[in-house]
Design a protein around this motif. Sequence first.
Motif, PDB file in Angstrom:
ATOM      1  N   GLU A  76       0.822  -1.210   0.000  1.00 16.32           N
ATOM      2  CA  GLU A  76       0.000   0.000   0.000  1.00 16.32           C
ATOM      3  C   GLU A  76       0.863   1.270   0.000  1.00 16.32           C
ATOM      4  O   GLU A  76       0.625   2.200  -0.773  1.00 16.32           O
ATOM      5  N   ALA A  77       1.876   1.295   0.835  1.00 20.55           N
ATOM      6  CA  ALA A  77       2.740   2.475   0.914  1.00 20.55           C
ATOM      7  C   ALA A  77       3.445   2.727  -0.424  1.00 20.55           C
ATOM      8  O   ALA A  77       3.538   3.872  -0.879  1.00 20.55           O
ATOM      9  N   GLU A  78       3.906   1.669  -1.049  1.00 22.73           N
ATOM     10  CA  GLU A  78       4.614   1.837  -2.319  1.00 22.73           C
ATOM     11  C   GLU A  78       3.663   2.268  -3.437  1.00 22.73           C
ATOM     12  O   GLU A  78       4.011   3.098  -4.268  1.00 22.73           O
ATOM     13  N   LEU A  79       2.457   1.727  -3.447  1.00 22.49           N
ATOM     14  CA  LEU A  79       1.484   2.150  -4.458  1.00 22.49           C
ATOM     15  C   LEU A  79       1.099   3.616  -4.263  1.00 22.49           C
ATOM     16  O   LEU A  79       0.994   4.364  -5.236  1.00 22.49           O
ATOM     17  N   ARG A  80       0.905   4.021  -3.020  1.00 24.90           N
ATOM     18  CA  ARG A  80       0.585   5.434  -2.758  1.00 24.90           C
ATOM     19  C   ARG A  80       1.736   6.338  -3.206  1.00 24.90           C
ATOM     20  O   ARG A  80       1.520   7.385  -3.791  1.00 24.90           O
ATOM     21  N   ARG A  81       2.953   5.912  -2.952  1.00 22.14           N
ATOM     22  CA  ARG A  81       4.125   6.685  -3.363  1.00 22.14           C
ATOM     23  C   ARG A  81       4.169   6.832  -4.883  1.00 22.14           C
ATOM     24  O   ARG A  81       4.625   7.842  -5.411  1.00 22.14           O
ATOM     25  N   ARG A  82       3.647   5.840  -5.572  1.00 21.96           N
ATOM     26  CA  ARG A  82       3.651   5.860  -7.037  1.00 21.96           C
ATOM     27  C   ARG A  82       2.406   6.527  -7.616  1.00 21.96           C
ATOM     28  O   ARG A  82       2.189   6.480  -8.817  1.00 21.96           O
ATOM     29  N   GLY A  83       1.586   7.120  -6.735  1.00 23.11           N
ATOM     30  CA  GLY A  83       0.457   7.918  -7.200  1.00 23.11           C
ATOM     31  C   GLY A  83      -0.854   7.188  -7.350  1.00 23.11           C
ATOM     32  O   GLY A  83      -1.799   7.721  -7.918  1.00 23.11           O
ATOM     33  N   SER A  85      -4.339   5.731  -5.998  1.00 26.72           N
ATOM     34  CA  SER A  85      -5.268   6.033  -4.909  1.00 26.72           C
ATOM     35  C   SER A  85      -6.654   5.525  -5.276  1.00 26.72           C
ATOM     36  O   SER A  85      -6.862   4.955  -6.346  1.00 26.72           O
ATOM     37  N   LEU A  89      -6.371   1.621  -5.888  1.00 25.18           N
ATOM     38  CA  LEU A  89      -5.574   1.186  -4.748  1.00 25.18           C
ATOM     39  C   LEU A  89      -6.280   0.069  -3.994  1.00 25.18           C
ATOM     40  O   LEU A  89      -5.680  -0.967  -3.689  1.00 25.18           O
ATOM     41  N   GLN A  90      -7.555   0.246  -3.705  1.00 24.44           N
ATOM     42  CA  GLN A  90      -8.298  -0.761  -2.958  1.00 24.44           C
ATOM     43  C   GLN A  90      -8.378  -2.083  -3.709  1.00 24.44           C
ATOM     44  O   GLN A  90      -8.233  -3.151  -3.114  1.00 24.44           O
TER      45      GLN A  90
END
Length: 150
Positions: A76-83, A85, A89-90
């Motif tokens: 989750e943290a890495e996906l958020r860092r890559r933009g 949401s 994301l879910q």
Amino acid sequence: MSEVSCFDRAVKLLSLRSHFELELRAKLQKRSYSSDDIDAAIERCVEFGYLDDAKTAQEFARAKRARGGWGRRKVEAELRRRGVSGEALQDALEEDEDGELERAFRAAEKAARRRDDRDSIARHLSGKGFSPHVILTVLDRRGQSEDEAF
């Protein structure tokens, strides 16, 4: 630089591997394309189906779980860092808890080969992105297995 050359560069980058939109934008900006050209190229890539953050997020999450042994929190943290949401994301994070536990057990066994104390294993699992609940479950079950061996 023309829109076509920006689009061509974007397509070339996407032909090498999947990219997230944010990542592709950054690479195109490094090449000094104008914001308008980048926006147009991104829009065309999405329109043609070459750029799809939701699909790329699912592929990324699946690969990091399988090959990297990552837990949900790290993915989750890495996906958020890559933009990534929202719904994309879910969707990428959906999985059953058994899969998460199984990966955590494998990671714990691997960590135990180097240093077999609870604190070291817990730190290792935390670094892999497993939740405190999963970490405690793994440690408790490992402890039960060791008790049964005696």
